[in-house]
Design a protein around this motif. Structure first.
Motif, PDB file in Angstrom:
ATOM      1  N   ALA A 146      48.792  42.436  44.090  1.00  0.00           N
ATOM      2  CA  ALA A 146      49.914  41.983  44.311  1.00  0.00           C
ATOM      3  C   ALA A 146      50.090  41.208  42.485  1.00  0.00           C
ATOM      4  CB  ALA A 146      50.623  40.227  44.576  1.00  0.00           C
ATOM      5  N   GLY A 147      48.673  41.415  41.353  1.00  0.00           N
ATOM      6  CA  GLY A 147      48.258  40.452  40.495  1.00  0.00           C
ATOM      7  C   GLY A 147      48.006  39.522  40.630  1.00  0.00           C
ATOM      8  N   VAL A 148      47.714  38.963  41.303  1.00  0.00           N
ATOM      9  CA  VAL A 148      47.499  36.858  41.427  1.00  0.00           C
ATOM     10  C   VAL A 148      46.682  37.077  40.157  1.00  0.00           C
ATOM     11  CG1 VAL A 148      46.844  35.222  43.621  1.00  0.00           C
ATOM     12  CG2 VAL A 148      48.654  37.161  43.500  1.00  0.00           C
ATOM     13  N   ALA A 149      46.614  36.303  39.100  1.00  0.00           N
ATOM     14  CA  ALA A 149      45.817  35.555  38.749  1.00  0.00           C
ATOM     15  C   ALA A 149      45.815  33.928  38.576  1.00  0.00           C
ATOM     16  CB  ALA A 149      45.783  36.007  37.437  1.00  0.00           C
ATOM     17  N   GLY A 150      44.511  33.482  38.559  1.00  0.00           N
ATOM     18  CA  GLY A 150      44.608  32.112  38.610  1.00  0.00           C
ATOM     19  C   GLY A 150      45.099  31.154  37.850  1.00  0.00           C
ATOM     20  N   LEU A 151      46.163  30.195  37.904  1.00  0.00           N
ATOM     21  CA  LEU A 151      47.121  29.666  37.386  1.00  0.00           C
ATOM     22  C   LEU A 151      46.926  28.378  36.956  1.00  0.00           C
ATOM     23  CD1 LEU A 151      49.958  30.930  40.213  1.00  0.00           C
ATOM     24  CD2 LEU A 151      48.918  31.898  37.532  1.00  0.00           C
ATOM     25  N   GLY A 152      45.366  28.168  37.422  1.00  0.00           N
ATOM     26  CA  GLY A 152      44.903  26.416  36.579  1.00  0.00           C
ATOM     27  C   GLY A 152      44.675  26.880  34.955  1.00  0.00           C
ATOM     28  N   PRO A 167      41.119  37.104  37.291  1.00  0.00           N
ATOM     29  CA  PRO A 167      42.115  37.594  38.607  1.00  0.00           C
ATOM     30  C   PRO A 167      41.837  37.123  39.626  1.00  0.00           C
ATOM     31  CG  PRO A 167      41.259  39.181  36.844  1.00  0.00           C
ATOM     32  CD  PRO A 167      40.660  38.214  35.530  1.00  0.00           C
ATOM     33  N   THR A 168      41.969  36.274  40.845  1.00  0.00           N
ATOM     34  CA  THR A 168      41.145  36.295  41.926  1.00  0.00           C
ATOM     35  C   THR A 168      40.650  37.131  42.742  1.00  0.00           C
ATOM     36  OG1 THR A 168      43.586  35.020  41.839  1.00  0.00           O
ATOM     37  CG2 THR A 168      42.378  34.531  43.821  1.00  0.00           C
ATOM     38  N   ALA A 169      41.402  38.209  43.343  1.00  0.00           N
ATOM     39  CA  ALA A 169      40.503  38.651  43.935  1.00  0.00           C
ATOM     40  C   ALA A 169      38.938  39.338  43.640  1.00  0.00           C
ATOM     41  CB  ALA A 169      41.653  40.347  43.807  1.00  0.00           C
ATOM     42  N   ASP A 175      43.016  49.181  36.931  1.00  0.00           N
ATOM     43  CA  ASP A 175      41.719  50.115  37.111  1.00  0.00           C
ATOM     44  C   ASP A 175      40.235  49.112  37.338  1.00  0.00           C
ATOM     45  OD1 ASP A 175      39.243  52.078  37.366  1.00  0.00           O
ATOM     46  OD2 ASP A 175      39.674  52.284  34.937  1.00  0.00           O
ATOM     47  N   GLY A 176      40.434  49.122  38.804  1.00  0.00           N
ATOM     48  CA  GLY A 176      39.185  47.676  39.202  1.00  0.00           C
ATOM     49  C   GLY A 176      39.992  46.432  39.364  1.00  0.00           C
ATOM     50  N   LEU A 177      38.960  45.548  39.900  1.00  0.00           N
ATOM     51  CA  LEU A 177      39.588  44.260  40.414  1.00  0.00           C
ATOM     52  C   LEU A 177      40.371  43.349  39.368  1.00  0.00           C
ATOM     53  CD1 LEU A 177      37.538  43.118  43.566  1.00  0.00           C
ATOM     54  CD2 LEU A 177      39.687  44.065  43.151  1.00  0.00           C
ATOM     55  N   ARG A 178      39.187  43.682  37.848  1.00  0.00           N
ATOM     56  CA  ARG A 178      38.662  42.727  36.779  1.00  0.00           C
ATOM     57  C   ARG A 178      40.587  43.047  36.071  1.00  0.00           C
ATOM     58  NH1 ARG A 178      34.565  39.904  35.855  1.00  0.00           N
ATOM     59  NH2 ARG A 178      32.991  39.669  36.915  1.00  0.00           N
ATOM     60  N   CYS A 179      41.234  43.912  36.407  1.00  0.00           N
ATOM     61  CA  CYS A 179      42.306  44.653  35.304  1.00  0.00           C
ATOM     62  C   CYS A 179      43.777  45.103  36.420  1.00  0.00           C
ATOM     63  CB  CYS A 179      41.742  46.336  35.560  1.00  0.00           C
ATOM     64  SG  CYS A 179      43.071  46.654  34.392  1.00  0.00           S
ATOM     65  N   LEU A 180      44.026  43.515  36.298  1.00  0.00           N
ATOM     66  CA  LEU A 180      45.307  43.396  37.305  1.00  0.00           C
ATOM     67  C   LEU A 180      46.309  45.014  37.069  1.00  0.00           C
ATOM     68  CD1 LEU A 180      45.394  40.033  38.192  1.00  0.00           C
ATOM     69  CD2 LEU A 180      44.342  41.269  39.483  1.00  0.00           C
ATOM     70  N   PRO A 181      47.130  44.739  37.410  1.00  0.00           N
ATOM     71  CA  PRO A 181      48.574  45.790  37.334  1.00  0.00           C
ATOM     72  C   PRO A 181      50.153  44.298  37.179  1.00  0.00           C
ATOM     73  CG  PRO A 181      48.443  45.828  39.971  1.00  0.00           C
ATOM     74  CD  PRO A 181      47.283  44.650  39.339  1.00  0.00           C
ATOM     75  N   VAL A 182      50.241  44.696  36.518  1.00  0.00           N
ATOM     76  CA  VAL A 182      51.730  44.079  36.120  1.00  0.00           C
ATOM     77  C   VAL A 182      53.004  44.552  37.308  1.00  0.00           C
ATOM     78  CG1 VAL A 182      50.979  42.270  34.704  1.00  0.00           C
ATOM     79  CG2 VAL A 182      52.592  44.948  34.304  1.00  0.00           C
TER      80      VAL A 182
END
Length: 649
Positions: free
Chosen positions: A143-149, A154-156, A75-82
């Protein structure tokens, strides 16, 4: 922000305050290409694997899912799907142990793999330039992309935020390949083995953000990765490659900005405030897979290292795979005396339960042996040596923050910029008193966040209360206005009817109708002399009611006497073999009963002859055994009395 570009383009590299050169220990795991971890039979996918809130579930127990199918909806760009890491059946949706030192559980989707590893329908594209930046951001989000560093933001949301800054375009896009933490080599091997795909992801970011310059920054202790990137770029001038000195923690975002531009990010702000945007090389690779291949983020490269792991290296591991399964496949044998760390030795977290699943945060599993690990010494008192301040890259005063954290002085902690601490672990690493400073700082941050969350909820509750009060006042005002308008309409109606009150006129019509109905009905009336009113005559009705009431009372009294007499007779029957005196009493009672019945019969049937003892005995002996017994007793009494009289005479 123009100064950012000019300083970067000068080619100079700046040093930063503090920092150390710990043993790198990277050669343990970076010598072999990335392999693929075997699939486990059971996956435990946490519904929240990023910095933000969890999405709402899209599946239920018993559902069949495909690889890459969304399990939650954001729900919004800060709430990623898995997404589902493989195909199988959802066996449960319940809390499961989290990969966290607290040992707490978090909600997870339990999936029983079917072994087919079947993908959902995919729609890859060949050229991302056919999509608009907004469409690409939406695909990155889905796609649920998040910062992997390490931050797993949430990347988006991060990309969209950089695009939405008013009057502030991105001047410099930095792709972070420094990977400064000891032991960890997942980014190093990714740049070596997948340089082309990673650079394609960088170009997608460049297309979305439109920065003036793009640079990939790599520490100089990764020569093979640098060579692979140069070969993949093929001399292209749209992306620069900048090699930076090896020094911990050069991989921190703000520290890397300082190295490349010499500019420090202001306290409490992000690098985007000075026109610099940064992403990790692993995130760039995930963006390419999401856009070009239509693959959501369901796996990442994990470094398996430490002398307790025989088969060291880097593996593609699906999210939701139990850490114990990954370690077992690498030959690890558990030893309760030695911990396993999620992450590196500087910023990693000791895992209390190895059954916890791999998530987007898991970049390394470190299992040291006795030669690499010693139990932490006992904590001693701070000697105020200032060693911690000397190595802090953010010019903080850890010794002061330590005292504030212990005393829970949140205001002082914020005043001394506790939130600027990146938890790099340098202060604890050099502390001669062996004080676990980072643990204190993390606890203090958690307390401050909880306090701020409560304050935010209180403010939201206040806003809701004020909004409710305003709504109630508005409704009350509306009611008053409606009442006032109704009164005005009535006055207008009175004026239009030439002074005649419509209510009074309606009452007069009702009275006239009632009077008309009264004249057509024959009703007895009487005159109330005091009021002068004509009232109905109810005398006959009242007399009739009194007569009925008297009759009802008489019947009740007779029934009561009859019940008492019958009770007495029944008592006499139970003792019919008593003395002659009792027989006389029974005879008297029977006679009274006969008289009562005769009286009742005479009242109900006046024409019927009075009932005598003889008629009672003749009529009822055959039908009522009790009455027959009474009659017999009366006869014996009379016989005895006659006998006594004869004898005495």
């Amino acid at each position: 922000m123009t100064d950012v570009l000019s300083r970067y383009q000068s080619g100079k590299l700046w040093d930063f305050h503090g920092g150390i050169h710990p043993p790198e220990m990277k050669s343990q795991s970076n010598s072999t290409p990335i392999s693929t971890a075997p699939l486990t039979e059971k996956f435990y996918v946490p519904v929240k694997q990023h910095s933000g809130t969890a999405g709402s579930l899209l599946v239920k127990v018993g559902d069949t899912v495909l690889k890459g199918q969304p399990l939650t909806q954001g729900d919004g760009l800060r709430c990623l799907p898995v997404h589902a890491p493989t195909s199988g059946i959802v066996t449960d949706i319940a809390p499961y142990i989290a990969a966290h030192p607290s040992g707490l559980s978090e909600l997870a989707v339990h999936i029983q793999a079917d072994g087919k590893d079947q993908w959902r329908e995919q729609r890859p594209i060949d050229d991302f330039l056919t999509q608009t930046p907004e469409q690409l951001i939406q695909k990155i989000y889905q796609a649920g992309v998040a910062g992997l560093g390490g931050a797993v933001f949430p990347t988006a949301a991060k990309v969209s935020s950089a695009r939405s800054i008013p009057n502030s375009a991105v001047k410099l896009l930095i792709i972070n390949g420094a990977e400064c933490e000891p032991y960890i080599t997942c980014d190093d091997r990714l740049m070596r083995d997948y340089a082309d795909e990673m650079i394609e992801g960088v170009r997608i970011l460049r297309y979305i953000l439109r920065p003036e310059k793009v640079v990939i920054a790599v520490e100089d202790n990764k020569p093979e990765a640098i060579s692979a990137l140069k070969f993949a770029l093929h001399g292209a001038n749209d992306i620069d490659l900048r090699v930076v000195p090896t020094k911990y923690p050069s991989g921190d975002s703000n520290t890397l900005v300082k190295i490349l531009t010499g500019i420090e990010v202001p306290s409490g702000k992000r690098s985007s405030s000075i026109g610099v945007y940064m992403q990790n090389v692993g995130t760039a690779f995930a963006i390419k897979r999401a856009i070009i291949d239509d693959e959501p983020l369901i796996e990442r490269v994990v470094t398996l290292t430490g002398d307790k792991i025989p088969n060291k290296g880097n593996q593609w591991v699906r999210f939701g795979t139990p850490i114990s399964f990954v370690l077992a496949q690498a030959g690890y044998q558990a030893d309760e005396r030695l911990p396993v760390y999620l992450g590196g030795p500087m910023m990693g977290l000791a895992l209390p339960d190895l059954n916890a699943p791999v998530t987007k945060l898991a970049n390394c599993l470190l299992a040291p042996d006795h030669f690499e690990y010693t139990p932490p010494p006992a904590e001693q008192s701070c000697i105020r040596c200032s060693a911690c301040s000397d190595v802090c890259p953010y010019y903080l005063m850890p010794q002061q923050l330590y005292w504030f954290a212990r005393s829970e002085d949140h205001e002082k902690s914020l005043q001394y910029q506790l939130m600027d601490c990146i938890e790099c672990g340098l202060c604890a690493y050099v502390c001669p008193s062996h004080i676990p400073l980072i643990q204190y700082f993390r606890q203090e941050k958690a307390a401050i966040w909880e306090m701020e969350e409560k304050a935010q909820k209180a403010e939201e509750a206040k806003i809701r209360f004020e909004a409710r009060q305003a709504r109630l006042e508005k409704e009350e005002q509306a009611r008053k206005e409606r009442a006032q308008k109704a009164a005005e309409n009535r006055r207008q109606e009175v004026a239009n009817s030439k002074g005649v009150d419509p209510v009074a006129a309606a009452l007069e019509r009702l009275k006239a109708k009632k009077a008309e109905n009264t004249t057509t009905t024959e009703v007895k009336t009487i005159v109330d002399e005091k009021r002068g009113e004509v009232l109905p005559d109810n005398t006959d009705i009242m007399a009739l009611r009194k007569a009925r009431k008297a009759q009802r009372l008489a019947r009740q009294q007779e029934q009561s006497e009859l019940k008492q007499t019958e009770s007495a007779v029944e008592n006499i029957q139970n003792s019919s073999e008593n003395t002659a005196v009792n027989n006389d009493k029974k005879a008297a009672v029977a006679a009274a009963l006969a008289r009562a019945k005769a009286k009742k019969t005479a009242q109900q049937h006046p024409t019927v002859e009075p009932v005598t003892e003889k008629t009672v005995s003749m009529e009822n002996l055959e039908t009522d055994p009790k009455k027959a017994a009474v009659a017999a007793a009366i006869a014996r009494a009379k016989a005895k009395k006659s006998h006594s009289t004869t004898f005495n005479g």
